[in-house]
Design a protein around this motif. Structure first.
Motif, PDB file in Angstrom:
ATOM      1  N   SER A 212      32.493  -5.415  47.735  1.00 24.07           N
ATOM      2  CA  SER A 212      32.208  -4.576  48.897  1.00 24.07           C
ATOM      3  C   SER A 212      31.723  -3.190  48.465  1.00 24.07           C
ATOM      4  O   SER A 212      30.739  -2.669  49.005  1.00 24.07           O
ATOM      5  CB  SER A 212      33.462  -4.455  49.770  1.00 24.07           C
ATOM      6  OG  SER A 212      33.208  -3.672  50.914  1.00 24.07           O
TER       7      SER A 212
ATOM      8  N   GLY B 287      27.745  -1.378  48.825  1.00 21.18           N
ATOM      9  CA  GLY B 287      27.446  -0.054  49.357  1.00 21.18           C
ATOM     10  C   GLY B 287      26.680   0.809  48.372  1.00 21.18           C
ATOM     11  O   GLY B 287      25.699   1.471  48.727  1.00 21.18           O
TER      12      GLY B 287
ATOM     13  N   GLY C 246      21.596   2.497  57.512  1.00 26.16           N
ATOM     14  CA  GLY C 246      23.015   2.429  57.841  1.00 26.16           C
ATOM     15  C   GLY C 246      23.417   1.083  58.411  1.00 26.16           C
ATOM     16  O   GLY C 246      24.458   0.521  58.044  1.00 26.16           O
ATOM     17  N   LEU C 247      22.593   0.541  59.310  1.00 24.39           N
ATOM     18  CA  LEU C 247      22.901  -0.758  59.907  1.00 24.39           C
ATOM     19  C   LEU C 247      22.856  -1.876  58.870  1.00 24.39           C
ATOM     20  O   LEU C 247      23.724  -2.757  58.842  1.00 24.39           O
ATOM     21  CB  LEU C 247      21.919  -1.055  61.045  1.00 24.39           C
ATOM     22  CG  LEU C 247      22.098  -0.220  62.318  1.00 24.39           C
ATOM     23  CD1 LEU C 247      20.974  -0.516  63.299  1.00 24.39           C
ATOM     24  CD2 LEU C 247      23.453  -0.500  62.961  1.00 24.39           C
TER      25      LEU C 247
ATOM     26  N   TYR D 247      25.918  -1.581  56.663  1.00 22.98           N
ATOM     27  CA  TYR D 247      27.122  -2.010  57.379  1.00 22.98           C
ATOM     28  C   TYR D 247      27.187  -3.528  57.507  1.00 22.98           C
ATOM     29  O   TYR D 247      28.237  -4.146  57.250  1.00 22.98           O
ATOM     30  CB  TYR D 247      27.155  -1.364  58.753  1.00 22.98           C
ATOM     31  CG  TYR D 247      28.229  -1.926  59.655  1.00 22.98           C
ATOM     32  CD1 TYR D 247      29.566  -1.590  59.475  1.00 22.98           C
ATOM     33  CD2 TYR D 247      27.902  -2.812  60.680  1.00 22.98           C
ATOM     34  CE1 TYR D 247      30.555  -2.117  60.294  1.00 22.98           C
ATOM     35  CE2 TYR D 247      28.875  -3.334  61.505  1.00 22.98           C
ATOM     36  CZ  TYR D 247      30.197  -2.987  61.308  1.00 22.98           C
ATOM     37  OH  TYR D 247      31.168  -3.531  62.113  1.00 22.98           O
TER      38      TYR D 247
ATOM     39  N   SER E 265      27.774  -5.258  53.993  1.00 20.10           N
ATOM     40  CA  SER E 265      29.153  -5.035  53.536  1.00 20.10           C
ATOM     41  C   SER E 265      30.148  -5.814  54.398  1.00 20.10           C
ATOM     42  O   SER E 265      31.117  -6.381  53.880  1.00 20.10           O
ATOM     43  CB  SER E 265      29.483  -3.543  53.562  1.00 20.10           C
ATOM     44  OG  SER E 265      28.698  -2.820  52.642  1.00 20.10           O
ATOM     45  N   ALA E 266      29.896  -5.853  55.703  1.00 22.70           N
ATOM     46  CA  ALA E 266      30.775  -6.625  56.585  1.00 22.70           C
ATOM     47  C   ALA E 266      30.717  -8.110  56.262  1.00 22.70           C
ATOM     48  O   ALA E 266      31.729  -8.817  56.334  1.00 22.70           O
ATOM     49  CB  ALA E 266      30.385  -6.384  58.044  1.00 22.70           C
TER      50      ALA E 266
END
Length: 255
Positions: free
Chosen positions: A182, A186, A228-229, A232, A235-236
């Motif tokens: 994770s 990022g 950013g999206l 996210y 990583s999710a």
């Protein structure tokens, strides 16, 4: 449901505050009058989503991320286990790895340009390096943190080294490994966007920097939001996979 309401409410409040500060040309030390409004960014975003160039950039950045990240995951987990399990290989491999680890991956862009015949391969290399070390370090610490009693118990039942590795070490290190994955995802996004800005010819980072050079600030914000999206969501996805793979563990072990 209440948690989702709170999350969406905080996001809406942030957007409303942004709109109010920029639309009223507020200057409170910070110069909000220089920023585009939420409405301007939304209009620019709608215009970009309607064109093929936006999706081409998305595909390019995602391809670079996935290639570099998957290579980093395979080598980072393998070397993390090897360095933690073998004293000889740890003594051989750890010194050069520890010397290279503090160097920011983006600082290797000049080396990548010299080493690789194409910019595409160089950007993938930067992405790989960025994700590799968080995965390596997390895996190494996870292996060393395993209770020795687990391995001793399995060995007393006649398990071989291979069985110990695949039935005790790897399953036991999964929470730590996915934590490293994770973090690596990022960091990889930060570096791939920076590399695209420096030496890329397409991609979300390249397009964002190009928008800045022509003073198209709404497009710059669109690029930032897109980054950013993407960060996210990827990583999710890693965290979701980690929860699915480690469902057999107590909930406390996943925190």
């Amino acid at each position: 449901m209440m948690r989702w309401v709170l999350r969406l409410g905080s996001l809406a409040a942030g957007l409303l505050l942004w709109q109010l500060l920029t639309a009223s040309n507020t200057r409170l030390w910070l110069r909000f009058d220089q920023l585009p409004t939420v409405v301007e960014v939304a209009e620019r975003f709608a215009a970009q989503v309607g064109g093929a160039e936006y999706y081409h950039d998305l595909g390019s950045s995602l391809a670079r991320i996935m290639t570099g990240f998957l290579l980093a995951a395979v080598l980072g987990i393998a070397l993390g286990v090897v360095v933690a399990r073998s004293r000889l290989l740890g003594d051989v491999l750890r010194p050069p790895l520890e010397v290279i680890r503090p160097i920011p991956a983006i600082a290797l862009v000049p080396i990548a340009i010299l080493l690789f015949p194409t910019d595409e391969q160089g950007i993938v290399f930067i992405t790989f390096v960025a994700a590799f070390f968080p995965i390596l370090v997390s895996t190494r610490h996870a292996v060393r943190a395993l209770p020795t009693i687990w391995e001793d118990a399995v060995r007393t039942m006649g398990a071989s080294r291979r069985q110990v590795l695949f039935r005790v070490v790897l399953p036991g290190t999964l929470p730590g490994v996915f934590g490293g994955l994770s973090v690596g995802m990022g960091v990889a996004w930060i570096c791939v966007i920076s590399a695209e800005m420096i030496s890329g010819q397409f991609g979300v980072g390249y397009r964002t920097w190009q928008a800045y050079t022509i003073v198209d600030y709404p497009a710059v914000i669109v690029g930032m939001v897109t980054i950013g999206l993407l960060g996210y969501l990827t990583s999710a996805a890693v965290e979701l996979l980690g929860r699915r793979v480690t469902r057999w563990l107590p909930r406390e072990a996943l925190r």
